[in-house]
Design an enzyme around this catalytic site. Structure first.
Site, short mmCIF file in Angstrom:
data_model
loop_
_atom_site.label_atom_id
_atom_site.label_comp_id
_atom_site.label_asym_id
_atom_site.label_seq_id
_atom_site.Cartn_x
_atom_site.Cartn_y
_atom_site.Cartn_z
N GLN A 193 57.25 25.78 13.78
CA GLN A 193 58.26 26.35 14.68
C GLN A 193 57.74 26.34 16.13
O GLN A 193 56.66 26.85 16.40
CB GLN A 193 58.60 27.78 14.23
CG GLN A 193 59.68 28.44 15.04
CD GLN A 193 61.04 27.75 14.90
OE1 GLN A 193 61.48 27.45 13.80
NE2 GLN A 193 61.70 27.49 16.01
N LYS A 225 66.62 29.60 8.75
CA LYS A 225 66.25 28.41 7.98
C LYS A 225 65.99 28.78 6.53
O LYS A 225 66.43 28.09 5.61
CB LYS A 225 65.01 27.74 8.61
CG LYS A 225 65.36 26.95 9.87
CD LYS A 225 64.14 26.54 10.68
CE LYS A 225 64.61 25.95 12.01
NZ LYS A 225 63.56 25.81 13.01
N ASP A 255 61.16 17.39 10.96
CA ASP A 255 61.73 17.54 12.31
C ASP A 255 61.93 16.16 12.96
O ASP A 255 62.64 16.05 13.96
CB ASP A 255 60.80 18.38 13.19
CG ASP A 255 61.28 19.82 13.32
OD1 ASP A 255 62.49 20.04 13.17
OD2 ASP A 255 60.45 20.69 13.60
#
Ligand code: NDP
Length: 302
Positions: A97, A53, A120
């Site tokens: 995460q 990422k 997200d």
């Protein structure tokens, strides 16, 4: 022989669009979008994802800041960090995460992220906006799959779609996005009766299950489009022999390395029945990061 839907190539296109969006912000005198990535513990797979990422952010000009917390971080400390990031004017997107180490409540952390910075797309506010068909930050994996289907001209209106899996991060939002585009959608899961027959009805089959090679060629309607979201590591030689029976090269790689990645669909079998199919790796995986960065730009632009 089916067309292979190249996720890497489409991710490159999506990333280029994001890069141009970041440039456009800078041309207006605005700062680069800022993404905060929170990693708790030392899960090796999560470390790889976080590294990928950061690399993708650098490529498109997004500023990424990693916050690494130790395995024994108490929930209150994680809450405190999220609160600080929510209040930080230089941060547009926050990503925690997953999975979190045992003892930490992932839902509580995700719900604490400000919906405006929830890149997200997992916050109930954003999930609710999706349910209502309103703009918001949408889960990256299904949005990127929709972008791939649109790019390849898959006409969704009236099409019979089956989504295998009903998680909040893939299956359910994917089904809602397909419904929004006027597909007729069935969601199947572990309690679905006669799964092969349900799958065989699909003009579009999306597999997001996490079971290596569950979907056999005989489950696929001839000419269907197949999107394989699953990412699984296979180490069992017997299973590998079955899953890769139609992919001699992959089987050879497995035999030399003792492990291989595969999706939820038996790719070699799908190639012979479907009209188009995403590979694993190189299909949905790269698209997800591109979707995340598109969301970060969207969050920055408000
Ligand atoms: P979850 O484990 O949250 O959900 C799996 C779903 O599959 C559940 O709804 C479950 O049903 C269903 N399921 C499990 N076993 C079966 C079975 N034998 N038959 C039918 N349905 C079954 O997984 P996620 O949605 O988070 O992820 C799914 C897969 O996608 C994983 O392999 C994951 O690694 C991958 N993934 C890939 C991403 C990418 O970037 N390419 C991003 C996110 C995920 P039930 O609800 O009844 O238990």
């Amino acid at each position: 022989m089916a067309t292979i839907l190249d996720g890497k190539a489409h991710a490159d296109r999506m990333l280029e669009t994001v890069r141009l969006g970041v440039e456009a912000r800078k041309a207006q005198g605005l700062r680069a979008p800022g993404l905060a990535v929170v990693l708790v513990g030392d899960d090796p797979a999560s470390q790889v994802y976080v590294r990928n990422k950061s690399a993708a952010c650098a490529r498109v000009g997004i500023t990424s800041l990693e916050h690494r917390l130790s395995l024994d971080t108490p929930q209150a400390n994680l809450d405190g960090l999220i609160d600080r990031l929510n209040a930080d004017p230089d941060i547009d997107g926050i990503l925690v995460q997953l999975p979190l180490p045992q003892g930490l409540d992932a839902k509580r952390a995700l719900h604490r992220i400000s919906p405006a910075k929830d890149v997200d797309g997992f916050h109930p506010m954003n999930q609710g906006l999706l349910l209502e068909g309103l703009p918001g930050l949408r889960p990256c994996t299904p949005s990127a799959c929709m972008s791939l289907l649109a790019h390849h001209g898959v006409a969704l209106k009236g099409l019979r779609a089956v989504v295998l899996g009903r998680s909040e991060i893939v299956g359910k939002p994917m089904a809602l996005m397909l419904l929004e585009q006027h597909a007729t959608v069935t969601i199947a899961h572990s309690r679905t009766r006669d799964l092969p027959a349900v799958c065989r009805e699909a003009d579009l089959l999306v597999a997001a299950v996490g079971r290596p090679g569950l979907v056999e060629g005989s489950w696929i309607k001839p000419g269907a489009v197949v999107v394989d979201v699953g990412i699984n590591r296979v180490e069992d030689p017997g299973l590998a022999a079955r899953i890769f029976a139609c992919e001699p090269k992959k089987l050879e790689t497995f035999q030399s390395k003792g492990a291989a990645l595969c999706g939820d669909v038996r790719f070699g079998e799908a190639l012979q029945v479907a009209s188009a199919v995403t590979p694993v790796p190189g299909g949905v995986g790269p698209l997800t990061i591109a979707g995340l960065l598109a969301n970060t730009l969207q969050a920055a632009n408000g």
